[in-house]
Scaffold this motif. Structure first.
Motif, PDB file in Angstrom:
ATOM      1  N   ALA A 209       1.003  -0.826   0.031  1.00  0.00           N
ATOM      2  CA  ALA A 209       0.073   0.267  -0.103  1.00  0.00           C
ATOM      3  C   ALA A 209       1.008   0.765   0.029  1.00  0.00           C
ATOM      4  O   ALA A 209       1.406   1.678   1.234  1.00  0.00           O
ATOM      5  CB  ALA A 209      -0.328   0.295   1.200  1.00  0.00           C
TER       6      ALA A 209
ATOM      7  N   LEU B  19       0.735   5.153  -1.193  1.00  0.00           N
ATOM      8  CA  LEU B  19       0.526   6.558  -2.247  1.00  0.00           C
ATOM      9  C   LEU B  19       1.143   6.184  -3.415  1.00  0.00           C
ATOM     10  O   LEU B  19       2.356   6.771  -3.662  1.00  0.00           O
ATOM     11  CB  LEU B  19       0.873   7.626  -1.195  1.00  0.00           C
ATOM     12  CG  LEU B  19      -0.060   8.883  -1.127  1.00  0.00           C
ATOM     13  CD1 LEU B  19      -1.235   8.305  -0.902  1.00  0.00           C
ATOM     14  CD2 LEU B  19      -0.135  10.236  -0.390  1.00  0.00           C
ATOM     15  N   PRO B  20      -0.354   6.733  -4.073  1.00  0.00           N
ATOM     16  CA  PRO B  20      -0.062   6.544  -5.669  1.00  0.00           C
ATOM     17  C   PRO B  20       0.801   8.442  -6.520  1.00  0.00           C
ATOM     18  O   PRO B  20       0.160   9.283  -5.485  1.00  0.00           O
ATOM     19  CB  PRO B  20      -1.348   6.550  -6.521  1.00  0.00           C
ATOM     20  CG  PRO B  20      -2.237   6.823  -5.496  1.00  0.00           C
ATOM     21  CD  PRO B  20      -1.990   6.641  -4.626  1.00  0.00           C
TER      22      PRO B  20
ATOM     23  N   LEU C 144      -4.156  13.333  -6.355  1.00  0.00           N
ATOM     24  CA  LEU C 144      -4.808  12.993  -4.985  1.00  0.00           C
ATOM     25  C   LEU C 144      -5.479  13.427  -4.954  1.00  0.00           C
ATOM     26  O   LEU C 144      -6.860  13.698  -5.766  1.00  0.00           O
ATOM     27  CB  LEU C 144      -3.882  13.017  -3.777  1.00  0.00           C
ATOM     28  CG  LEU C 144      -2.245  12.940  -3.834  1.00  0.00           C
ATOM     29  CD1 LEU C 144      -1.768  13.228  -2.322  1.00  0.00           C
ATOM     30  CD2 LEU C 144      -2.319  10.923  -4.458  1.00  0.00           C
TER      31      LEU C 144
ATOM     32  N   ASP D  14      -5.849   3.298  -7.222  1.00  0.00           N
ATOM     33  CA  ASP D  14      -5.182   3.454  -5.902  1.00  0.00           C
ATOM     34  C   ASP D  14      -5.271   1.818  -5.554  1.00  0.00           C
ATOM     35  O   ASP D  14      -4.868   1.176  -4.942  1.00  0.00           O
ATOM     36  CB  ASP D  14      -6.452   3.910  -4.911  1.00  0.00           C
ATOM     37  CG  ASP D  14      -6.047   5.359  -4.873  1.00  0.00           C
ATOM     38  OD1 ASP D  14      -5.303   5.892  -5.601  1.00  0.00           O
ATOM     39  OD2 ASP D  14      -6.840   6.572  -4.029  1.00  0.00           O
TER      40      ASP D  14
END
Ligand SMILES: Nc1ncnc2c1ncn2[C@@H]1O[C@H](COP(=O)(O)OP(=O)(O)O)[C@@H](O)[C@H]1O
Ligand SMILES: Nc1ncnc2c1ncn2[C@@H]1O[C@H](COP(=O)(O)OP(=O)(O)O)[C@@H](O)[C@H]1O
Ligand SMILES: [Mg+2]
Ligand SMILES: [Mg+2]
Lengths: 617, 260, 237
Positions: free
Chosen positions: A301, A303-304, A308, A496
């Protein structure tokens, strides 16, 4: 058709398959171990050819012997291998952990740098190479003449395969490469220094590319376009064969070589379409290629990298937007040049926003967005030039053309993710490029078409500028709205966590496909507007450099921001327009800037703006 | 009433028979736990019910309808919600945004191009967050939360689709010990109040024995025992086979911390 | 303990947002076999991975042979003489048995007899007959032997062994226990993660029980065998 003719056709297919395999094997080995798709592999190929046309004639001065010819070829390959080592140590090692988009762009930065350095070192002219002593004659096969050198090339591919097999099975280095291709982490846990292994792999991969290039010199002159033309084919071979698989690359190269040799007999002009069909068919049945393995699911996991929470526009943003708008509208007060640049900035801003709609908002890293831009331009241009329609319907056709092409390609593209997706978008774009390039009767080929002028009422630069402003701004505002709307949020959600999106009832593939189509349509509109602003169209509109320009714009603007790409497009295009006439080394400059951006400034202008504002006054 | 009926589910991976004719049923409002050693086939069974894996044989009936082999997104529309072993949320969204997204999907509004997603279903999302005790954190990015809170939000996301059946793969994995009991109590409360059936795999025996109504013991792809926690605990077959595998002897649930 | 080869204090680790270890303390003496026990999901594998550097520790110290190794790259830890045998085995299935061993090969420290394939084949007789077989075509038990043999090829001083008996037929489990005991005879220290008390009792001198990410009990394996309360509390259903 005579048997002898078919035989010769098959032989020439085998010769190109062989050459293609030598190059693709290096690409696939490097990918297998480092998980980086090295764009600069094509540059290594080109460098191999340039070095060989320099070294080999020099050696042949001493003695025109076959031995010295091949010594020269091998020496070129080794030098290129060392350049690969330099690239690994200076660049790749810093980017093993960054997102794929940045890796691809950074290695493409190397492509640009090498292009300019090659021009500096060898000049702009093509350099023909010497023919191979002892292999200059033709051989008669069933009354057809066939060049002996081509026969020799047919042998090279299997010979390289055999040597690679020996290397991979009989040396510790090769065994480590195979082990690392399967499980890098475990190899590390057994005490193997990955850095050394990666450096060695780059040496091998680059040397193979260099060998492939050096072996071409009796057939084709060393020229400045070799890099990009070969990299697409090499990508296609590695994708079909399964990335990381050397035997897969061999089979794929054979398939493609023969398909092209015989395809020429059926569709003389568009053999690449056959290659496209083959690749599409293989990927639908086996998404990881013939002998490839699925990527291990990351499952982490993080944060892409991208947009956002899009949020509201705050006062500073609004002020900025109003100022930018006012400047755009006031440009005609300055001079004609300002109007021209302004019009182009608006068009590129739309293209960049549409690309970031995919990359930043959807996590769909398209490396071939210029295809939809270019096909929009051609859609509009052809209607005007060939069908004699006026500008208005042509401008309606542009987004339709871009959207249809995106729908067609996107159908396959959205089945993949990550690096496979990026490579497929690029391969599709190159196919579109090749079709436009080769279909001379309709598209005018390399020269393109002229006479794509706006309707009478919009003929003046100023009016056309305002027309462009209305259309591009409307489209940008619309895309921004979509990003805030449920559809845009759904694309972000699927980016995500596709698993979670699926579990709450979202058809991820369908939404990504619709998003891809929408972005293609927006790019198509930009392309149509561009065609009328120039009055002409040509294949460079669909080329890789154009796609990279778009990517540079969004990178410069910041892919995590909705409107950053507008600023990126403005900055990039103005700088390019300003510097291009001043320097002979625009590509060098651009390549270095891309690498610098990836390494030190990955959040773009919008990121810099945001952190400036966060800092307490 | 029977909510979920699984008959003869079988799955083979190459030579490994990961699930061998697994059958069980689950009633509304019931909590059913699947336990068993590593590699017993718990996740495999679970994923066949949840639509992540297609079974080689057998059937899955949801409230009388055959749903065998349907993908996860279709099951969701039929009232199956799920949480994942490693919480799966939309990391770039706020806590509230995550639940809003689930509601958008539930209402089939994901293709709208012009409405403003940020204002849709706000109140419903807040109400859901309130039910899992997370309303106060609604505005925060989900990435900032403690992991136990992320799991609560994930539960709210699953509840957004108004599920009749909740699938939870190792719901307490990766949580601090103190957070585990609270999460399971929350799940049990909601399940009982709304008559939601819950199927969960778990290796935290505290969670299993405190909250499961019934337990299935899976060993090497086969159910070797089933029943109430007391029955399973007392079952000599469970003691023999399960412990024969894990090498420990069965005993009660007494927890007396001993420090050596 | 006089001669500690591995000393872990306050080790915390996890996966992304998920936390698994909440401060693990343990030591391993030179030449000792210790069993790291605990239920499914207690964090045994995570502990071994964090020691080996495959998972970056979030807090705590890990000292191996007197050096701090927390945060080091796994290959450097391996080169210091710590071997790791993962629970999923992770053999290189496309490689032959001999090639798998070749990947693990490292020079022995001065003064110690190096492991060779021949010595290992004497150690694991099953492997000798299939030295040129592709590892993917071997049975689970043979793969488990191979993954241990591969690690021994690096001539480690201590080995982290993750659930070696998992999923194996009883006879193979016995062979495995035998192998661990002979490793001990060779002077190796072994930290073996295990759920199977019989297996642990057969090979280990000492047991540590992990529960929910911390070590809750440690002591003699005989004490553990004798004390039903402890087993009941930490090991059983
Ligand atoms: N995708 C897969 N491919 C091959 N084998 C698998 C796969 N998933 C699970 N298995 C095998 O199936 C068996 C059951 O696994 P799993 O259902 O994950 O067990 P559990 O969840 O009970 O630990 C194991 O032997 C495992 O190795
Ligand atoms: N790759 C992973 N990602 C996320 N969570 C994991 C991962 N591996 C293990 N876990 C979780 O970490 C906890 C401890 O697992 P593990 O160390 O494998 O336990 P053990 O080896 O004692 O059975 C479990 O709750 C498990 O679900
Ligand atoms: Mg499982
Ligand atoms: Mg484990």
């Amino acid at each position: 058709m005579e048997w002898s003719f078919l035989l010769v056709q098959a032989l020439s297919g085998l010769a190109s398959a062989s050459s293609l395999f030598v190059i693709a094997s290096g690409l696939t080995i490097v990918f297998g171990v480092t998980r980086i798709v090295n764009f600069a592999h094509g540059s290594f190929y080109m460098l191999g050819a340039y070095l060989a046309v320099t070294i080999v004639p020099w050696l042949l001065e001493f003695d025109r012997s076959p031995t010295l010819f091949f010594v020269g070829v091998l020496a070129s390959a080794l030098v290129v291998g060392l350049l690969g080592v330099a690239m690994e140590m200076l660049l790749l090692r810093r980017i093993y952990r960054v997102p794929e988009l940045f890796q691809l762009l950074a290695t493409f930065g190397v492509v640009l740098i090498v292009q300019d350095l090659v021009q500096l070192a060898w000049g702009p002219m093509d350099i023909p190479g010497p023919r191979a002593p002892g292999l200059r004659h033709g051989v008669t096969i069933l009354d057809q003449r066939f060049p002996a050198y081509e026969l020799f090339l047919i042998v090279v591919g299997p010979a390289v395969l055999a040597l690679l097999w020996l290397l991979m099975h009989r040396t510790r280095f090769g065994v480590l490469i195979r082990a690392a291709t399967q499980d890098r982490e475990m190899v590390g846990a057994l005490g193997v220094n990955q850095a050394m292994l990666f450096t060695g792999t780059l040496f091998l991969g680059a040397a193979l590319a260099g060998l492939g290039g050096a072996l071409q010199i009796p057939r084709i002159s060393a020229n400045a376009h070799m890099d990009l033309s070969v990299i697409t084919e090499a990508f296609v071979v590695t994708v079909i064969g399964g990335m990381g698989s050397v035997p897969g690359a061999f089979i794929a190269a054979l398939l493609i070589g023969l398909l092209q040799a015989f395809g020429v007999l059926i569709f003389p002009k568009i053999t690449l379409v056959l290659v496209f069909l083959l690749m599409a068919a293989v990927l639908v049945v086996k998404p990881w290629g013939l002998l490839g393995r699925p990527e291990a699911a990351a499952g982490r996991a993080v944060l892409p990298e991208g947009i956002l929470d899009p949020g509201r526009m705050d006062w500073a943003g609004k002020v900025l937007a109003v100022v930018a708008l006012a400047v755009m509208l006031a440009l005609p007060l300055i001079d004609a040049y300002a109007v021209k640049v302004g019009t182009e900035v608006l068009i590129f801003a739309l293209a960049a926003v549409s690309l970031n709609f995919l990359v930043g908002n959807g996590g769909i890293v398209s490396f071939g967005h210029a295809a939809y831009f270019g096909l929009g331009a051609y859609g509009a241009g052809l209607l005007v030039v060939k069908a004699g329609l006026p500008m208005e319907p042509a401008l309606i056709a542009a987004p339709i053309a871009g959207g249809l092409a995106a729908a067609l390609f996107g159908f396959f593209v959205v089945r993949l993710s990550g690096i496979y997706l990026a490579m497929l978008t690029m391969a599709f774009a190159q196919i579109a490029y090749a079709v436009v390039f080769q279909w001379v009767e309709v598209t005018g080929g390399d020269n393109g078409l002229v006479g794509v002028w706006p309707s009478h009422w919009a003929a003046s630069r100023e009016v056309y500028h305002y027309l462009t402003a209305v259309l591009t701004l409307a489209a940008i505002v619309f895309l921004r709205r979509v990003i805030h709307a449920p559809f845009g949020a759904t694309l972000r959600a699927a980016r995500d966590s596709a698993q979670r999106a699926d579990a709450i009832g979202i058809d991820v593939r369908m939404h990504r496909w619709l998003g891809f189509t929408l972005a293609g349509a927006a790019a198509g509109l930009a392309g149509g507007l561009y065609a009328f602003s120039k009055g002409s169209i040509d294949p460079t509109l669909l080329g890789i450099p154009m796609s990279v320009d778009f990517l540079s714009m969004i990178l410069l603007g910041g892919i995590q921001s909705v409107l950053g790409p507008v600023a990126g497009a403005a900055a990039f295009h103005s700088l390019k327009d300003f510097f291009l006439p001043l320097t002979d080394h625009w590509r060098l400059l651009l390549g270095l800037s891309i690498i610098a951006m990836v390494l030190v400034f990955p959040r773009g202008l919008a990121g810099a703006f945001a952190s400036l504002r966060r800092r307490p006054a | 009433m029977t909510l979920l009926a699984v008959e003869g589910l079988t799955k083979r991976f190459g030579g490994v028979l990961a699930a061998k004719s697994v059958s069980f049923a689950l009633d509304e409002g019931e909590m059913l736990a699947i336990i068993g050693p590593n590699g017993a086939g718990k996740s495999t069974t679970f994923n066949m019910v949840g639509g992540q894996l297609r079974p080689d044989g057998g059937s899955v009936m949801l409230a009388g309808k055959d749903v065998t082999g349907l993908p996860s997104r279709a099951l969701c529309r039929m009232g199956v919600g799920r949480t994942f072993q490693v919480a799966q949320t939309f990391l770039s969204f706020s806590v509230l945004g995550n639940v809003q997204m689930a509601l958008l999907a539930h209402h089939g509004q994901t293709r709208q191009l012009l409405s403003d997603a940020a204002v849709m279903h706000r109140d419903a999302a807040l109400a859901l967050l309130d039910r899992v005790g997370m309303a106060a954190q609604a505005g925060r990015p989900i990435g900032e939360l403690a992991y136990g809170d992320v799991k609560r939000v994930e539960l709210a996301i699953a509840l957004a689709a108004a599920p009749r059946l909740l699938l939870m793969d190792e719901p307490t994995a990766g949580m601090a010990p103190s957070e585990r009991t609270a999460l399971m109590a929350l799940v049990a409360g909601i399940a009982r109040a709304e008559r939601i059936g819950v199927l969960f795999t778990e290796h935290d025996m505290d969670a299993v024995f405190a909250h499961a109504d019934r337990i299935l013991v899976l060993v090497r792809g086969e159910i070797i025992a089933r029943g109430s926690p007391e029955e399973v605990r007392a079952d000599p077959e469970v003691q023999r086979v399960y412990l024969g595998h894990s090498g420990t002897r069965a005993a009660g649930r007494a927890r007396r911390p001993v420090h050596g | 303990m006089v001669d500690t080869v591995l000393d872990v204090t306050g080790l915390r680790a996890g996966y992304g947002p998920a936390e698994v270890l909440f401060g693990v303390d343990l030591t391993l003496a030179r030449g000792e076999v210790a069993a790291l026990m605990g239920r499914n999901g207690a964090g045994k594998s995570t502990t071994l991975k964090a020691i080996m550097g495959l998972l970056t520790p979030r807090a705590g110290t890990v000292r191996f042979a007197g050096q701090e190794i927390a945060g080091m790259a796994p290959y450097r830890i391996a080169r210091l003489g710590l071997g790791y045998v993962p629970e999923e085995r992770r053999i290189f299935t496309d490689l032959t048995v001999m090639e798998n061993l070749a990947v693990g090969r490292r020079a022995a420290p001065p003064g110690r007899e190096a492991w060779t394939p021949e010595r290992l084949f004497a150690f694991f007789p099953n492997l000798a007959e299939m030295r040129h077989r592709r590892a993917g075509a071997m049975s689970g038990g043979e793969q488990q032997m191979l993954t241990i043999a591969r690690t021994l090829m690096g001539n480690p001083e201590a080995v982290l062994l993750d659930e070696p008996s998992e999923g194996l037929a009883p006879v193979i489990v016995e062979q495995m226990a035998d192998a661990v005991l002979r490793m001990k005879d060779e002077g190796l220290a072994v930290l073996v993660s295990e759920q199977n008390l019989d297996f642990a009792a057969a090979v280990a001198d000492r047991a540590l029980i992990l529960e929910k990410g911390t070590v809750r009990w440690q002591g003699d394996i005989a004490t553990l065998e004798a004390d039903e309360d402890i087993r009941r509390a930490y090991l059983t259903v």
